[in-house]
Design an enzyme around this catalytic site. Structure first.
Site, mmCIF file in Angstrom:
data_model
loop_
_atom_site.group_PDB
_atom_site.id
_atom_site.type_symbol
_atom_site.label_atom_id
_atom_site.label_comp_id
_atom_site.label_asym_id
_atom_site.label_seq_id
_atom_site.Cartn_x
_atom_site.Cartn_y
_atom_site.Cartn_z
ATOM 1 N N TYR A 302 0.816 -1.219 0.000
ATOM 2 C CA TYR A 302 0.000 0.000 0.000
ATOM 3 C C TYR A 302 0.846 1.264 0.000
ATOM 4 C CZ TYR A 302 -3.538 -3.155 2.067
ATOM 5 O OH TYR A 302 -4.397 -4.172 2.356
ATOM 6 N N CYS A 328 14.018 -12.071 -1.395
ATOM 7 C CA CYS A 328 14.559 -11.819 -2.728
ATOM 8 C C CYS A 328 13.527 -11.126 -3.609
ATOM 9 C CB CYS A 328 15.071 -13.116 -3.326
ATOM 10 S SG CYS A 328 16.475 -13.708 -2.389
ATOM 11 N N TYR A 356 -3.452 -5.237 10.025
ATOM 12 C CA TYR A 356 -3.050 -5.686 8.687
ATOM 13 C C TYR A 356 -1.548 -5.931 8.590
ATOM 14 C CZ TYR A 356 -7.704 -3.952 8.101
ATOM 15 O OH TYR A 356 -9.042 -3.738 8.278
HETATM 16 C C1 LIG Z 1 -11.784 -4.310 6.365
HETATM 17 C C2 LIG Z 1 -13.161 -4.010 6.749
HETATM 18 C C3 LIG Z 1 -13.431 -3.175 7.854
HETATM 19 C C4 LIG Z 1 -12.358 -2.536 8.702
HETATM 20 O O1 LIG Z 1 -11.720 -1.468 8.066
HETATM 21 P P1 LIG Z 1 -10.650 -0.568 8.858
HETATM 22 O O2 LIG Z 1 -10.170 0.395 7.845
HETATM 23 O O3 LIG Z 1 -9.568 -1.476 9.355
HETATM 24 O O4 LIG Z 1 -11.336 0.077 9.998
HETATM 25 C C5 LIG Z 1 -14.745 -2.973 8.186
HETATM 26 N N1 LIG Z 1 -15.757 -3.524 7.461
HETATM 27 C C6 LIG Z 1 -15.533 -4.314 6.403
HETATM 28 C C7 LIG Z 1 -16.672 -4.908 5.682
HETATM 29 C C8 LIG Z 1 -14.230 -4.579 6.002
HETATM 30 O O5 LIG Z 1 -14.023 -5.354 4.929
#
Ligand SMILES: *Cc1c(COP(=O)(O)O)cnc(C)c1O
Length: 400
Positions: A302, A328, A356
């Site tokens: 990202y 690598c 994450y």
């Molecule tokens: C990933 C996700 C979240 C959480 O998002 P954040 O940016 O970590 O707060 C909430 N709802 C759904 C459906 C997601 O896929």
């Protein structure tokens, strides 16, 4: 977090190591619930995919949180952690009808984001109420004007398709008990968020059995100085007022839901790695660590920024470094970072390593995934062992 404690943990459990501080998780959970304390029914569903260790899920269970899940495996982890099925919402994208049915059988709240699945599910199970995921097509444009965007997003059912949803509901006799949106990172500021919530209210009004409205997440936390972060207190003040008004219009006390991941766990995590080698090239000083994109992929995936500090030499003279991994591939964690002088075998700390990070780790280059430690009520617990060669060989059979 005390640097010496982190250094002690690196010594005790070896590196690379993830460390999570549950006090910070609790702090963030309290912040968000307090911001919405004027709403009668509020439910926070922690987004499991951010950090899915079952011990972390247990902490959320103890706090009274629910769970947001995106796979049947996350649902099973949640059940294992002690969540009641009714406190879990399942918001998949692009999964089979079969998986959705299996999750529904477990008694978990289903959230559907696709018209064809809605129709199939409604025909087969008209008595299982479902939530619908709406794409409000709202995102923050430049100079904070509101623009319509992400028309081609794979997530959610477009607000322009609400008439179609209503026909499916009428034809199948199914029940819609919730309206949901999660637009990811498009919605940065409070005004844009409120704009999107108005769109959801407009949808909710068209269904007469709504019990909850789920506003998803996308909340920002700072990764470095000067970063935009969501002012949750401000959002709480404005949205609570508007939500309470809407409940009056609708004629029922609805539940207000959120499903934050990053907001709740990002700042609770620390990633510790040892410097294997200092390499001076003609243009750069590289510090190569015992980790790589197999353990923390966000900078490469990202382009995200993680603050990096040298815990072993906090008084050392600051110099400029590129911090790189041992994989690598070009796995650069940060370039041109001003860090206290780094020596081989020093321990570096990566901040904001809760969300994450471990959950996206892999075995690329046949490396082991790191261990995880949780600091809880003043004690440290090894909540995931470091992998071993047996883990690399698990499920492989020598056949020829
Ligand atoms: C990933 C996700 C979240 C959480 O998002 P954040 O940016 O970590 O707060 C909430 N709802 C759904 C459906 C997601 O896929």
């Amino acid at each position: 977090m005390d640097n010496n404690l982190l250094l002690d943990l690196a010594k005790k459990y070896d590196s690379p190591l993830y460390v999570y501080d549950t006090d910070k998780i609790k702090h963030q959970y309290k912040r968000i619930t307090k911001a919405f304390s004027k709403v009668k029914n509020v439910k926070i569903n922690y987004a499991t995919k951010a950090l899915s260790n079952v011990n972390v899920l247990k902490v959320f269970n103890q706090l009274g949180s629910g769970l947001d899940t995106v796979s049947i495996q996350e649902v099973k982890l949640g059940l294992l952690a002690g969540f009641e099925p009714k406190d879990i919402i399942y918001t998949p994208n692009g999964v089979s009808l079969k998986e959705i049915e299996d999750v529904a059988k477990l008694g978990v709240q289903i959230n559907i984001d696709n018209l064809s699945i809605l129709e199939l599910f409604g025909q087969k199970h008209p008595n299982i109420p479902v939530c619908i995921r709406i794409n409000p097509h709202v995102m923050a444009g430049g100079n904070s004007k509101i623009s319509v965007g992400h028309i081609d997003s794979k997530f959610g059912i477009s607000i322009h398709q609400v008439p179609h949803i209503k026909r499916v509901v009428e034809n199948t006799g199914m029940h819609i008990n919730g309206i949901h949106m999660h637009t990811g990172s498009d919605i940065l500021d409070v005004d844009t968020f409120l704009m999107a919530t108005e769109i959801l209210f407009g949808v909710a009004k068209q269904f007469d059995e709504i019990q909850f409205i789920d506003f998803g997440s996308g909340f920002k936390v700072p990764y470095k100085e000067g970063d935009i972060s969501t002012n949750i207190e401000d959002l709480g003040k404005h949205l609570s007022k508007r939500f309470n008004e809407f409940c009056k219009e609708y004629g029922k006390d609805l539940t207000l839901m959120f499903e934050p991941g990053k907001f709740l766990v990002s700042e609770a995590g620390y990633f510790l790695a040892t410097v294997n080698v200092i390499k001076q090239t003609t243009s750069t000083v590289f510090a190569g660590i015992d980790s790589g994109l197999n353990h923390l992929i966000r900078p490469m995936f990202y382009n995200s920024y993680h603050r990096i500090e040298n815990l072993s030499n906090p008084k050392g003279r600051e110099r400029f470094y590129s911090i790189v991994g041992y994989i690598c591939e070009t796995d650069t964690f940060g370039t041109n970072r001003r860090i206290n002088e780094i020596r081989e075998e020093d321990i570096l700390c990566f901040y904001n390593a809760g969300a994450y990070c471990f959950s996206m780790a892999s075995n690329y280059n046949s490396r082991y995934r790191p261990a995880e430690v949780m600091i809880h009520d003043g004690k440290d617990y090894l909540i995931r062992k470091r992998e071993t060669f047996e883990d690399i060989m698990r499920n492989q059979e020598i056949m020829i």
